[in-house]
Design a protein around this motif. Sequence first.
Motif, PDB file in Angstrom:
ATOM      1  N   ARG A  93       0.380   4.193  -2.611  1.00 27.55           N
ATOM      2  CA  ARG A  93      -0.045   5.529  -2.202  1.00 27.55           C
ATOM      3  C   ARG A  93       1.026   6.589  -2.462  1.00 27.55           C
ATOM      4  NH1 ARG A  93      -4.750   7.371  -0.242  1.00 27.55           N
ATOM      5  NH2 ARG A  93      -3.530   8.532   1.267  1.00 27.55           N
ATOM      6  N   GLN A 108     -13.180   3.201   2.312  1.00 26.34           N
ATOM      7  CA  GLN A 108     -12.350   4.114   1.513  1.00 26.34           C
ATOM      8  C   GLN A 108     -11.868   5.276   2.366  1.00 26.34           C
ATOM      9  OE1 GLN A 108     -11.229   3.786  -1.423  1.00 26.34           O
ATOM     10  NE2 GLN A 108     -12.522   2.300  -2.492  1.00 26.34           N
ATOM     11  N   SER A 109     -12.790   5.826   3.165  1.00 26.08           N
ATOM     12  CA  SER A 109     -12.405   6.991   3.954  1.00 26.08           C
ATOM     13  C   SER A 109     -11.422   6.592   5.055  1.00 26.08           C
ATOM     14  CB  SER A 109     -13.627   7.691   4.524  1.00 26.08           C
ATOM     15  OG  SER A 109     -14.182   6.909   5.550  1.00 26.08           O
ATOM     16  N   GLU A 144     -17.978  -0.161   2.010  1.00 27.19           N
ATOM     17  CA  GLU A 144     -16.935   0.175   1.044  1.00 27.19           C
ATOM     18  C   GLU A 144     -16.604   1.670   1.116  1.00 27.19           C
ATOM     19  OE1 GLU A 144     -15.219  -1.920  -0.831  1.00 27.19           O
ATOM     20  OE2 GLU A 144     -14.047  -0.300  -1.739  1.00 27.19           O
ATOM     21  N   VAL A 145     -17.654   2.490   1.168  1.00 23.81           N
ATOM     22  CA  VAL A 145     -17.436   3.942   1.225  1.00 23.81           C
ATOM     23  C   VAL A 145     -16.700   4.322   2.508  1.00 23.81           C
ATOM     24  CG1 VAL A 145     -18.602   6.166   1.440  1.00 23.81           C
ATOM     25  CG2 VAL A 145     -19.388   4.508  -0.266  1.00 23.81           C
ATOM     26  N   GLU A 190      -7.761  -1.215   6.736  1.00 21.25           N
ATOM     27  CA  GLU A 190      -8.284  -1.413   5.390  1.00 21.25           C
ATOM     28  C   GLU A 190      -9.557  -2.208   5.479  1.00 21.25           C
ATOM     29  OE1 GLU A 190      -5.767  -2.596   2.172  1.00 21.25           O
ATOM     30  OE2 GLU A 190      -4.078  -1.672   3.219  1.00 21.25           O
ATOM     31  N   THR A 223     -13.222  -3.180   3.463  1.00 25.20           N
ATOM     32  CA  THR A 223     -13.840  -3.185   2.145  1.00 25.20           C
ATOM     33  C   THR A 223     -15.258  -3.719   2.256  1.00 25.20           C
ATOM     34  OG1 THR A 223     -13.844  -4.379   0.070  1.00 25.20           O
ATOM     35  CG2 THR A 223     -12.566  -5.348   1.834  1.00 25.20           C
ATOM     36  N   ARG A 240       0.825  -1.212   0.000  1.00 25.65           N
ATOM     37  CA  ARG A 240       0.000   0.000   0.000  1.00 25.65           C
ATOM     38  C   ARG A 240       0.857   1.258   0.000  1.00 25.65           C
ATOM     39  NH1 ARG A 240      -4.742   0.361  -0.520  1.00 25.65           N
ATOM     40  NH2 ARG A 240      -4.725   2.565  -0.009  1.00 25.65           N
ATOM     41  N   ARG A 246      -9.286   4.263   4.663  1.00 21.93           N
ATOM     42  CA  ARG A 246      -8.037   4.013   3.957  1.00 21.93           C
ATOM     43  C   ARG A 246      -7.231   5.304   3.819  1.00 21.93           C
ATOM     44  NH1 ARG A 246      -9.578   0.076  -0.777  1.00 21.93           N
ATOM     45  NH2 ARG A 246     -11.001  -0.621   0.821  1.00 21.93           N
ATOM     46  N   GLN A 247      -7.972   6.427   3.692  1.00 20.04           N
ATOM     47  CA  GLN A 247      -7.293   7.719   3.608  1.00 20.04           C
ATOM     48  C   GLN A 247      -6.435   7.927   4.852  1.00 20.04           C
ATOM     49  OE1 GLN A 247      -7.679   9.737   0.856  1.00 20.04           O
ATOM     50  NE2 GLN A 247      -8.870   8.039   0.043  1.00 20.04           N
TER      51      GLN A 247
END
Lengths: 212, 432
Positions: free
Chosen positions: B148, B378-379, B374-375, B387, B389, B144, B381-382
């Motif tokens: 990134r 994603q946030s 998932e949404v 992580e 999903t 990752r 993951r920022q």
Amino acid sequence: MLGIRDVTHRYRDGTTITLPNWQAQDGEHWALLGPSGSGKTTLLHILGGLLRPQRGQVFIGERRLDQLGERALDQFRGQHIGVVFQTLHLVDALTVENNLRLARYFAGLSQDRNQILEVLDRLGVAEVARHHPHRLSQGQAQRVALARAIINEPAVILADEPTSALDDKTCQQVLELLTAQALACHATLVIATHDARVRGVLEHALELEPAE
Amino acid sequence: MNLFRLSLAYLRRNALSALLNVLLLALGIATITVLLLFSYQVEQRLTRDAADIDMVVGAKGSPMQLILSSVFHIDVPTGNIPLHEARWVQNHPLVAGTIPLALGDSYRGFRIVGTTPRYVRHYGGAPAGGSLWDDDMEAVLGARVAERTGLGVGDRFAGVHGITGGEAVGGEVHEDHPYTVTGVLRHTNSVLDRLILVSVPSVWKVHGYDHEAGLGPEHEHAGGRPAQDGAVDGNGDAQSDDEGAQGPDDERELTALLVQYQSPLAAVTLPRVINSRGPLQAAAPAYETARLMQMMGIGLDTLRAFGWVLVIAAGLGVFIGLYNALKDRRYDLAQMRTLGASRRRLFNHILTEAIMLAVMGALLGLALGHVAAEVLGQSFRQTQQLEITGAVFLTQELWLVGLAVAVGIVAAVIPAVQAYRTDIAETLGRGR
């Protein structure tokens, strides 16, 4: 043959009614006459297998309705008896075509679209096949209800006060439709009514006495 | 025509109230689904990251913090431990193996971890490109990190002092000690993916040059022996061979040691022995992880209860909807009986309607839940903490559908019994 023998029925309120012995030959057209409370509707419900009499025999052809089990009676009613009520009770959630389909489905018969359209056509309402009942005129609704009653080619057609709310001309039309369709299916027709206009039209009549 | 289509026709006629009930149910199911997916993935992740680490030895402080910082890399370390104390642990007869960790710097929010190749092997990591480090100031990127930062083999970067995470770390940049990327690891779905791995001496070196009072090790000796340090990394077993003689005057430090026991028996005595040694603290990942899940569990339970409240409310909505509609429908039902429908059919007809609502609500809820996971993932993951999903499917979800259907059935039983009891003659006798 359609008839009753030694039938008495007890209402929920405890009163009982004794119905006269009566029978009709296949294909005959009968008017069931008498004032309100004389048991016309009760007799019609008993003949249609909608109500079980407390005592007595009810027969259609070779079958004894009073001896059929619940499920068998349901099936027999679906396949051999067509009923038209004064209030038509078309299923508003379904289209006209599907109302007829419903009758085929509950009777456990095949749902042939052509046959359904053919019956609607015979009654002059094929063009509203896709409409929902609330969009129909009273006349169209009446025809659709009749179409639903005869879609399974019943041996017996029962009509409960089909004309009492109608004007003379419409009354005439409805009676003609009923008798014509009964003839077409070779069905025995029984119309329960207190409407004097029916009396002269049908060949046979059973007068019920008012209850004491 | 069949019961399914018949029930569907009725639902369509009351589309608005049907939609409301479906949405209510879907929101409830979605809430529960998100929680399921989250807790499952968090637990999976924690278990995987803590797998086969029997004990962590670090500086005194909160054992939870020690585990969070050195196993999961989501908290700041409790401090550092002197190298000679770490040696003592490594050489203890009850210890089968150790992995040293030296923390202190980060690059764009990703931690730079001084360790040995054994750490990479522990999580089943292998280079997808390039190779592991052979020398100081060489770095290997987790999958990752590479994604990134966009760094690749041969690129150079400089670490920032501090590991608090996030892109905007205010620390000092070690510009005069850039690392060279020698390899990028494959995805391991473990903590490795978001770490930058270097040799332990590299960390010492950076801080030896840069700080008077940095993370730990400093001054002349840290930077003065590149050859020796290279040898240390080469045999993969950190410092055990060459520097044992340094003694207490050696100021070099490690942040933590991940320890594997020689035998289960060690769990009984070793932590106590270590805790009694001045600066050292021992913590068990399994225990702390369980504690963490338990603490999180209280919050999750509250949310889950909220989800069930929504589901029950939807059930009530279905019940009230059917019950009220039955008043208008009793003529339809009597007419259906006249057409030959058995009592059982009418019972099933009402039940079918409720089950269809329940299934639609449940499926919509599952879909919403996965999208939401998932949404949210994603946030998350920022911020690189976890992580998560939405693309994970659990068998419990089938149970959710089952439970939703059960709620629908319960809601429909009373109306369905009423339909079953429809008295044709009486209903139609009244009907004018």
